[in-house]
Design a protein around this motif. Structure first.
Motif: not given
Length: 172
Positions: A51-77
């Motif tokens: 969202l800030d315009g910077s790239p993000w890709g497989p290199d940032q997750a390589q050899g790491k534990v990756l948490v993928v989190y789907w969310w929304a600004s309007w979601c109370p949970f």
């Protein structure tokens, strides 16, 4: 004995969502039915623009534990869970935890404004960018954890309690 997880089961959460966010119900009902990825299945990592315009890709997750989190600004949970996700990421990123938050907001500006207002630092992109590789499972919030070996080790749709979010560190 009845525990709070039983009391806040799927039916209870959906009833609360109906009471708190009637506008969001239409958005959730319109979602395509995508199942959670199966435990043990491989999870590819797409290249995204944050969202800030910077790239993000497989290199940032390589050899790491990756948490993928789907969310929304309007979601109370999500409003309840996001501070815990941010704290998990801030506390454990130096130990090999990566987090990618995928907003399902309609406008990137809404997601960016929300993150800035709350002071969240985790990397975030629009879910639409990742949809071909990471189709959004039904429900919100959704958390999928990819282990260091590239396979899914955890997948849950619906709210996690704070202790459940902190428990994700066991995959490090």
């Amino acid at each position: 004995m009845v525990d709070r997880r039983s009391l806040m089961g799927t039916a209870g959460r959906h009833a609360l969502a109906l009471a708190l966010a009637p506008v969001s119900l239409a958005a959730l009902a319109a979602e395509p039915a995508s199942p959670l990825p199966a435990l043990g299945s491989p999870l590819a990592v797409p290249s995204l623009t944050l969202l800030d315009g910077s790239p993000w890709g497989p290199d940032q997750a390589q050899g790491k534990v990756l948490v993928v989190y789907w969310w929304a600004s309007w979601c109370p949970f999500c409003a309840e869970q996001s501070p815990h996700m941010d704290a998990l990421w801030r506390t454990h990123r130096s130990q090999g935890l990566a987090l990618m938050a995928l907003s399902i907001d309609k406008q990137p500006a809404a997601a960016s404004a929300h993150l800035k207002a709350k002071g969240y630092g985790f990397p975030a992109a629009m879910a639409t960018q990742a949809a071909k590789v990471w189709p959004k499972p039904r429900g919100l919030p959704v958390v999928v954890v990819r282990g260091r070996n590239g396979n899914v080790v955890f997948a849950e749709s619906g709210s996690l309690f704070p202790e459940d979010v902190q428990g994700l560190k066991k995959f490090l």
